[in-house]
Design a protein around this motif. Sequence first.
Motif, short mmCIF file in Angstrom:
data_model
loop_
_atom_site.label_atom_id
_atom_site.label_comp_id
_atom_site.label_asym_id
_atom_site.label_seq_id
_atom_site.Cartn_x
_atom_site.Cartn_y
_atom_site.Cartn_z
N SER A 17 -18.54 -37.47 -16.87
CA SER A 17 -18.71 -38.46 -15.70
C SER A 17 -17.23 -39.66 -15.12
O SER A 17 -16.84 -39.92 -16.39
N CYS A 18 -17.12 -40.48 -14.22
CA CYS A 18 -15.91 -40.63 -14.24
C CYS A 18 -16.51 -42.11 -14.02
O CYS A 18 -16.35 -43.19 -13.11
N ASN A 19 -18.43 -42.71 -14.13
CA ASN A 19 -18.65 -43.78 -14.74
C ASN A 19 -19.64 -43.94 -13.63
O ASN A 19 -20.21 -44.97 -13.47
N GLY A 20 -19.20 -43.49 -12.27
CA GLY A 20 -19.89 -43.96 -10.84
C GLY A 20 -22.17 -43.46 -11.06
O GLY A 20 -21.95 -44.20 -11.52
N ILE A 23 -22.43 -45.83 -14.27
CA ILE A 23 -23.46 -47.21 -14.16
C ILE A 23 -24.90 -46.96 -13.16
O ILE A 23 -25.40 -48.24 -13.21
N GLU A 24 -25.26 -46.44 -12.36
CA GLU A 24 -26.10 -45.74 -11.73
C GLU A 24 -27.02 -45.90 -11.96
O GLU A 24 -28.07 -46.12 -11.73
N VAL A 91 -15.61 -32.67 -6.92
CA VAL A 91 -14.26 -33.32 -6.37
C VAL A 91 -13.55 -32.15 -7.89
O VAL A 91 -12.52 -31.60 -7.63
N PHE A 92 -13.81 -32.43 -9.06
CA PHE A 92 -13.30 -31.58 -9.79
C PHE A 92 -13.39 -30.50 -10.69
O PHE A 92 -12.86 -29.85 -11.59
N CYS A 115 -22.66 -38.33 -4.51
CA CYS A 115 -20.87 -39.29 -5.58
C CYS A 115 -21.24 -40.28 -4.69
O CYS A 115 -20.39 -40.72 -4.08
N ALA A 116 -21.40 -41.35 -5.61
CA ALA A 116 -22.27 -41.75 -6.76
C ALA A 116 -23.00 -41.78 -6.69
O ALA A 116 -24.23 -41.65 -4.95
N ARG A 118 -27.79 -42.40 -5.72
CA ARG A 118 -28.05 -43.46 -5.74
C ARG A 118 -28.59 -43.06 -6.34
O ARG A 118 -30.42 -42.42 -7.13
N PRO A 119 -29.35 -44.88 -7.04
CA PRO A 119 -30.12 -45.18 -7.86
C PRO A 119 -31.95 -44.56 -7.23
O PRO A 119 -33.12 -44.43 -7.54
#
Lengths: 148, 362
Positions: A17-20, A23-24, A91-92, A115-116, A118-119
């Motif tokens: 994960s890119c962290n996006g 953190i959500e 995207v990857f 992407c990301a 949403r909560p």
Amino acid sequence: MSFATKSPWIIHYAATSCNGCDIEVLACLTPLYDVERFGIINSGNPKHADIFLVTGSVNEQNLPVIRQIYDQMLEPKVVVAIGICATSGGVFRECYNTYGGVDSAIPVDVYVPGCAARPQAIIDGVVTALGVLDAKSAAFAQSKKEAS
Amino acid sequence: MGKRTIIPFGPQHPVLPEPVHLDLVLEDEIVVAAIPQIGFVHRGLEKLVEKRDYNQFMYVAERICGICSFGHSLGYAQTIEALMDVEIPKRAEYLRVIWHELSRIHSHLLWLGLVADGFGYESLFMHTWRLRERVLDIFEKTTGGRVIFSACTVGGVVHDIENSELSGIVAVLDGLASEYAELSGAFLKDTSVNNRLVGVGVLTKEQAYDLSAVGPFGRASGLPYDIRSIGYGGYADLANFVPVTSPAGDSYARCEVRVKEVLASIEIIKELVAKIPAGEIAVAVKGAPAAGSQVVSRLEQPRGEAFYYAKGNGTKFLDRFRVRTPTSINIPGMVTALAGCQLADVPMIVLTIDPCISCTER
Ligand code: SF4
């Protein structure tokens, strides 16, 4: 589903994960979104967890980690893939070190796009997972009854 | 000498959402060495420049990291603009800095919350993240995204922020600052919090210098090193920029630097909002980077200095793109700070470099 039959605990692993999305996922646990109101608690121990949240896609090195966490969880269990990376690679997907979504490592029950993500979408995914968990528990109890 | 034991830490750990693995070599409860292993997040996105042209790659660059997403899109845009000799409108430069500083506030609040969770102060974690949501609301209003905005483009920015909305943002930040005062007091003055932070995980100034620690990690060891002082983009117009530093080099100092940087960022935003010029927000960029052209550019991410390198080959596809992010350069410092600590302090010290493994491994 009018009420949840148990307070499900979740375990969270960030794959590539890119962290996006991570953190959500964390934001879901904090006051504004507050998944704890569904009785959901974030646990670090796979053996305590019912729902496995994975963000990001699968690569060479984290494949065994994902499988190991999944295998340690007790039945019945549900896997939720969060974000488009976890769903398909996003995207990857064409990167040389990306196998694809989480379902290239373990079976996935619920996909949360975005992407990301949403909560709100993550909570929706988790609540959907609760339904799947209930169905699985019922089937599991049934098979145990038949076996005995 | 006690018996030596090796304890594996991560890549899945309840305190640390980041997938890093450490082999902790212990003598009783004391960590004598920490051997890092990374690669769990490696995607190989730098190679993707061969399949995505320089405009499409903007979206990939932004997803190097979801916390420093704006910084990476800005760094990439800046690099390509330098490669193609494009000058962007002043208003776009200001807007970029405003979003970049807002990102720093959200990133620091995120970190402060995680560190509170790390030392076991759950409600402080919750309150810090509650405040952070206000910044995310600003992002959502101005760009439509909460953590990934796609607001930067080669040649400028995609969205304008009306001047009236900008003053609204300043009002939100003022409100945030007054509530923040109470929270930062808990981080800096509470005795039980200080017991967990003071003297824990020390990195001396010499060590920080030798190991090239960057960002708040280095500044908390007394290195006044901040790329914003070279004045790239809108930073050039600031009346006065002084990096926040603290001399002690322990976890408390790292907390202090971040706590103060949040307030400094609010000041920067206010100053730029007062000065922002009217005009265009983007210029059209046509053509491709010339063959053999290459550029190195750098900027200050919330975690420290990031390097970008790009090389053109006359087509729309770059020849090479390279990023060096703050965490990768801070890992030696982290390992040094870990040596000699108690096992129970490990998660917190790891947190204090504010690791961003996703950036590190790309
Ligand atoms: S789906 Fe998007 S935000 Fe989520 S991990 Fe992937 S790139 Fe990051």
